[in-house]
Structure formats: C-alpha cells, structure tokens
Write an enzyme that holds these catalytic residues in place. Sequence first.
Site, short mmCIF file in Angstrom:
data_model
loop_
_atom_site.label_atom_id
_atom_site.label_comp_id
_atom_site.label_asym_id
_atom_site.label_seq_id
_atom_site.Cartn_x
_atom_site.Cartn_y
_atom_site.Cartn_z
N HIS A 96 -38.10 6.05 18.78
CA HIS A 96 -37.19 7.35 18.17
C HIS A 96 -36.11 7.89 19.10
CE1 HIS A 96 -40.92 8.07 16.15
NE2 HIS A 96 -41.68 8.40 17.11
N GLU A 114 -42.22 12.92 22.06
CA GLU A 114 -43.78 13.48 21.65
C GLU A 114 -44.65 12.95 22.53
OE1 GLU A 114 -43.37 10.14 18.54
OE2 GLU A 114 -45.22 9.68 19.07
N HIS A 171 -43.65 2.35 20.96
CA HIS A 171 -44.80 2.66 21.24
C HIS A 171 -45.64 2.53 19.82
CE1 HIS A 171 -42.55 6.29 19.47
NE2 HIS A 171 -43.89 6.53 18.70
N ARG A 191 -38.51 1.37 13.18
CA ARG A 191 -39.56 0.40 13.27
C ARG A 191 -39.20 -0.76 13.91
NH1 ARG A 191 -41.34 0.68 7.96
NH2 ARG A 191 -42.60 2.46 8.42
#
Length: 315
Positions: A96, A114, A171, A191
């Site tokens: 991200h 996150e 991740h 992605r």
Amino acid sequence: MYDTENETRVPGETVGRKKLASRFNYSLPSNQIGECWGVSAHPNGESIVSEGVFEGKTLSDLWKNERHLFGDYADATFPLLIKVLDAADDLSVQVHPNDFQAQDLEGVPYGKTECWYVVEAEEGAELIIGHTAKSKRELSDHIENGKWDQLLSRQLVTKGDFIFVPSGTVHAIGKGIMILETQQSSDTTYRLYDFDRTDSMGETRELHLEKAITVTTIPQEPVIPEMTAQKVNKGYIKRLVKVSEFNVYHVQAKSGFELQAINRFRALTILTGKGRIGQLEVNAGDHLMLTRGTSYQVEGELEWIMSDVPFPTSI
Ligand code: ZN
C-alpha cells in the site's frame, strides 16, 4: 469482499466464513466472503450506528456533523478502518502507498499503514511480510523472473501475535489465519503477485506492478513495535503499537475494570467474553465506538482490541 452495510456494534449481514460465524456469530451469505468491515467510514463499506440517539446514521455523517464526539481533529475524513479477516486461502501479495503517494497517485486522503492481531491461526500458518531485495533493480528483476520464493519473507504465526505493517511493506495473509486488522481508512491496494491463480473463467486477477514497485520500501527491514504492558485494577492493558497513524491496545478486563476517559474517540472490538461496557451489553465480535471524554465500568469478563488516533493526525 466487503460489507456495504456494516453496523458499528452488531455486525452486519454480509460477513464471514466459517470461523467468523462460529467465533463471532456473524451470518454467512456465501463461502467466499471472509472479511468484515467492523468500523468504517470508507465509502466502499460504511458503518451504521446500531443504537442510541444516532441510530441509523453513518459514521462519516457523524464525523462530519458531530465532530465533538470524536475530538479536535482537522481531518475531513474519519481516519480508521477496523476489519476482521478470515483467510480461507492465501491472500494475494500486496503493498500500500503512504499518505503522500496515495494523494499523488490516487487522489485519496490516506495511504495505508495497517497492523494485525492474530485472533486464530492454524498449526503451521504463515504470512508474508517484507522482501529481500536490496535495490529497486533487484526487486524488479525478481518480480519479472518470478523468483517469489527468493523475494518474499515468510513468518510463522500463532494466536496472539501482533504484526505491524507500515505502508510500503510487501505483505500477504496466509491460509488459516484470522486477524483483527486496524488500519488507516483506505482501500488502495497494489497487487504484486496472486500465485498465478485463475478463476473459473481462466482469468487471472489484475496486478499493479508499476505502482507496487514505486511504493515499496527498499530495503525492507521488519519494524517491530515496542510494546508496553500495564497491570491495572481488574485487568491489564497492553499497548501493541504507538505510531502517528494510530495507537492499538490489547485489553483484558474483569468486573470492576474502569475504562478511563480520554480526549479522543476509541474504536473497540470484543474478541472474547460477554458482559457490559457502561450500559451496553457486549459479546464477542461486537464493534463499538467510544466517544471522547467518557469513562466506562466493565462488567463480566472481556478481552478486546482497542485503537485511537493521536493528535495531530498525519494529514
Ligand atoms: Zn494490506
């Protein structure tokens, strides 16, 4: 993969796979969906207040019109998104952007830092966190040549583990892992790799290699947050991470525990137990928003994950 009608306390209709159903009593619309957006003001899946004077209002509406409930934030957008995610299969490898990259590349306010609290993990379950490339060239070469085993760093996890995933970290959540995710309010995902899987039509999912390479941190060292544990009357409070985007805590509480007032809102998800927080009856799987300046007495035996957003926020 998300519920468009989450509620802030009682989970909505469109959530869960088997574990979400058995553990948190969420209903099961299909076998495919394994993600609950528990607390969200993101347009892709808004929370709706389930009871009280603001019943029926969306979280973004409250953020806009009742800011005093939350604290002295200048941000136009509610900053957090809390999810419960049950990975029945390996999720795709992704990365991200940070706030600046998200604003620049997508025109959205927040990037996505996150963190994950592992609620359940099957024996031997592992996730992907970080990569081994020492330069952008090496990262691109490994991706181009499909050297995923060499590139991706894997980590075994067990129940109770906590993993911090700053923006720019490659991740993926592995099969058999259920997490409580606290993240910035963002749905921007690039992605990198989907294990070359195809759907029933023989199609692969879209990759976003160029943007992914742009936002990936190189080199990538694991970031291990410093945790602190505090024993309090009738319970303990463990701070899992403290960064500019959010503070996250793991709390264990028995009858008589007092949740003291702070000058900002808190989001809370009950992991286990049943009881009361203030006047509110709560059960495992419930998501709560605690307004600023309010204290609560706990009754029963409860375990929860709680988060807040420090001032000033990163925007
Ligand atoms: Zn992610």
